[in-house]
Scaffold this motif. Structure first.
Motif, PDB file in Angstrom:
ATOM      1  N   ASP A 280       0.932  -1.122   0.129  1.00 23.95           N
ATOM      2  CA  ASP A 280      -0.024   0.138   0.102  1.00 23.95           C
ATOM      3  C   ASP A 280       1.100   1.032   0.069  1.00 23.95           C
ATOM      4  O   ASP A 280       1.932   1.248   0.500  1.00 23.95           O
ATOM      5  CB  ASP A 280      -0.912  -0.047   1.112  1.00 23.95           C
ATOM      6  N   ASP A 281       0.300   2.464  -0.429  1.00 25.62           N
ATOM      7  CA  ASP A 281       0.771   3.669  -0.387  1.00 25.62           C
ATOM      8  C   ASP A 281       0.638   4.292   0.924  1.00 25.62           C
ATOM      9  O   ASP A 281      -0.074   3.688   1.786  1.00 25.62           O
ATOM     10  CB  ASP A 281       0.534   4.439  -1.420  1.00 25.62           C
ATOM     11  N   LEU A 282       1.367   5.397   1.261  1.00 22.97           N
ATOM     12  CA  LEU A 282       1.203   5.864   2.403  1.00 22.97           C
ATOM     13  C   LEU A 282      -0.407   6.071   3.261  1.00 22.97           C
ATOM     14  O   LEU A 282      -0.580   5.660   4.097  1.00 22.97           O
ATOM     15  CB  LEU A 282       1.825   7.044   2.496  1.00 22.97           C
ATOM     16  N   PRO A 283      -1.209   6.681   2.224  1.00 20.22           N
ATOM     17  CA  PRO A 283      -2.615   6.972   2.778  1.00 20.22           C
ATOM     18  C   PRO A 283      -3.393   5.795   3.262  1.00 20.22           C
ATOM     19  O   PRO A 283      -3.910   5.595   4.221  1.00 20.22           O
ATOM     20  CB  PRO A 283      -3.233   7.702   1.659  1.00 20.22           C
ATOM     21  N   THR A 306      -6.350  14.972   3.051  1.00 22.94           N
ATOM     22  CA  THR A 306      -6.606  16.350   2.180  1.00 22.94           C
ATOM     23  C   THR A 306      -5.627  16.352   1.228  1.00 22.94           C
ATOM     24  O   THR A 306      -4.483  15.955   1.247  1.00 22.94           O
ATOM     25  CB  THR A 306      -6.445  17.465   3.242  1.00 22.94           C
ATOM     26  N   GLY A 307      -6.006  17.136   0.515  1.00 18.64           N
ATOM     27  CA  GLY A 307      -4.880  17.549  -0.854  1.00 18.64           C
ATOM     28  C   GLY A 307      -5.094  16.415  -2.003  1.00 18.64           C
ATOM     29  O   GLY A 307      -5.647  15.484  -2.057  1.00 18.64           O
ATOM     30  N   TYR A 346      -1.361  16.954   1.789  1.00 18.72           N
ATOM     31  CA  TYR A 346      -0.697  17.033   0.866  1.00 18.72           C
ATOM     32  C   TYR A 346      -0.823  18.319   0.622  1.00 18.72           C
ATOM     33  O   TYR A 346      -1.806  19.060   0.033  1.00 18.72           O
ATOM     34  CB  TYR A 346      -1.014  16.353  -0.558  1.00 18.72           C
ATOM     35  N   MET A 347       0.415  19.289   0.522  1.00 21.91           N
ATOM     36  CA  MET A 347       0.215  20.653   0.533  1.00 21.91           C
ATOM     37  C   MET A 347       1.290  21.244  -0.589  1.00 21.91           C
ATOM     38  O   MET A 347       2.209  22.016  -0.080  1.00 21.91           O
ATOM     39  CB  MET A 347       0.457  21.473   1.952  1.00 21.91           C
ATOM     40  N   GLY A 348       1.203  21.008  -1.752  1.00 21.66           N
ATOM     41  CA  GLY A 348       2.243  21.648  -2.694  1.00 21.66           C
ATOM     42  C   GLY A 348       3.546  20.919  -2.425  1.00 21.66           C
ATOM     43  O   GLY A 348       3.788  19.814  -3.212  1.00 21.66           O
ATOM     44  N   ASP A 349       4.522  21.864  -2.018  1.00 23.91           N
ATOM     45  CA  ASP A 349       5.853  21.250  -1.798  1.00 23.91           C
ATOM     46  C   ASP A 349       6.101  20.581  -0.617  1.00 23.91           C
ATOM     47  O   ASP A 349       7.298  20.455  -0.497  1.00 23.91           O
ATOM     48  CB  ASP A 349       6.634  22.481  -2.025  1.00 23.91           C
TER      49      ASP A 349
END
Length: 410
Positions: A280-283, A306-307, A346-349
């Motif tokens: 699995d991926d992180l989420p 979110t994101g 997830y916030m852009g960078d």
């Protein structure tokens, strides 16, 4: 640099041979020509006087060669005495026979060689100019005056050329010495750099060993320690209940936790990603981890995402999962919470993980961290140029916020 020194040594050796043997050669040449011109240019008295003068010149050169007065490394006083005796002697020989001006011409070449100084050097050059003009004028005074002016001008030229040659020689020697000094300093710097390189290699090796120890300590804390804590909790719950089926359920959970901890420990030793991230991926891994923790701790726990989800680097995923597991373990051990929220943003960078509970909280400034938990979380985040912030207050729960750069999967 060695070639330049070699050139200077060759030049110096040629000068040494000239000043040592040149006077003999010129005196012999002048004497030979004189023997063929005795009848035309000399009286019998002048011929008789020439013999002692030539003998005196030979004795003078023998003395100069023996004492080193004619060489640059001789004593300055002896060198000046040699030059000041030879100059009038050359004039006497030229007076007796003009062809001895061949011998007198030496005075033009070695004035600077004997370091007579500006005043005595110019006087010696003028004396040589008088000798040369007299020898070439053959007693005709108007011609002598004209030739003297010519030779006096030549003395200035020779003086300038000699001074320029000395300056060039000194500049060349200074350049070579500077290059030698620079090479010596370069060799010293290279030696110091080699020692520094060895020291850096040793420090890097020690840092690598220390980093590997910290990694293993963190992995052991996040796998074996947490698994054993869960096992102890489940076994304690099994011993406290009177219900046979409930006790059996706690024992089964303890067994599953022990097996899971053993598997994670083996993966940590081989430096593999956590088992939860194998498929699995992180989420998804975080969601399953939160759900499993809620079941084991019998505490409500919610996961929020979110994101815009994007693939993350394996190290980023493993670090955030371990931080989440540690935060949940601390909540189960210390918070006595009734509700826990885990948010992955997830916030852009950058990517942020927040773990909040409504437990009893603590004062982060008043209480020193106990154990490896908070320190380990911060160390994990700092290895990825991230941070971990703790916000808590007695009676109002705790919030753990981890922020790391968002690095996509290669």
């Amino acid at each position: 640099m060695d070639a330049r020194w070699q050139d200077m040594n060759i030049e110096g050796e040629l000068q040494r041979r000239f000043f040592l043997w040149g006077p003999y050669a010129l005196l012999t040449l002048a004497t030979g020509i004189t023997l063929f011109t005795v009848d035309e240019l000399m009286t019998r008295a002048e011929l008789y006087a020439t013999g002692p003068a030539v003998a005196a010149a030979v004795v003078l050169h023998l003395w100069a060669g023996h004492t080193g007065a004619c060489l640059t490394d001789g004593k300055p006083a002896q060198a000046r005495a040699y030059y000041l005796i030879r100059t009038p002697l050359a004039f006497v020989l030229t007076y007796l026979n003009p062809f001895y001006s061949i011998y007198a011409v030496l005075g033009y070449f070695d004035t600077g060689h004997y370091q007579l100084g500006l005043r005595w050097g110019r006087m010696s050059l003028l004396a040589t100019a008088v000798t040369m003009a007299y020898g070439q004028s053959a007693g005709h005074w108007p011609l002598f005056a004209a030739l003297f002016v010519l030779h006096a001008s030549l003395t200035l030229v020779f003086e300038h050329l000699g001074k320029k040659a000395d300056e060039d020689r000194e500049a060349k020697a200074a350049t070579i010495l500077a290059l030698e000094d620079a090479n010596a300093r370069l060799e010293q710097a290279l030696s110091e750099n080699a020692a520094l390189h060895e020291q850096l290699v040793l420090q890097a090796r020690e840092a690598g060993v220390s980093d590997e120890r910290r990694r293993l300590a963190a992995e052991i804390h996040d796998t074996i320690a947490q698994a054993l804590t869960g096992v102890v909790t489940q076994l304690q719950a099994a011993s406290d209940t009177q219900d046979r089926h409930s006790a059996r359920a706690h024992i089964d959970r303890a067994t599953a936790l022990a097996r899971s901890g053993l598997g994670e420990a083996r993966r940590s030793v081989r430096n593999l990603s956590p088992a939860a991230l194998e498929h699995d991926d992180l989420p998804e891994a975080l969601e399953k981890t939160v759900a499993l923790w809620s079941q084991q701790a019998t505490t409500r726990a919610d996961f929020t995402l979110t994101g815009t989800v994007s693939p993350l680097h394996d190290e980023i995923q493993a670090t955030l999962l371990r931080i989440a597991q540690e935060a949940l373990t601390n909540t189960a051990k210390h918070a006595h919470a009734t509700r826990v929220g885990v948010t992955l943003s997830y916030m852009g960078d950058e990517i942020t993980l927040d773990v909040r509970d409504d437990g009893r909280g603590f004062d982060p400034l008043a209480e020193k961290p106990i154990g490896f938990g908070l320190t380990g979380m911060r160390a994990r985040a700092e290895r990825l140029a991230g941070t971990v912030d703790i916000e808590s207050e007695p009676g109002y729960g705790t919030a753990v916020s981890a922020r790391v750069p968002l690095v996509h999967h290669a």
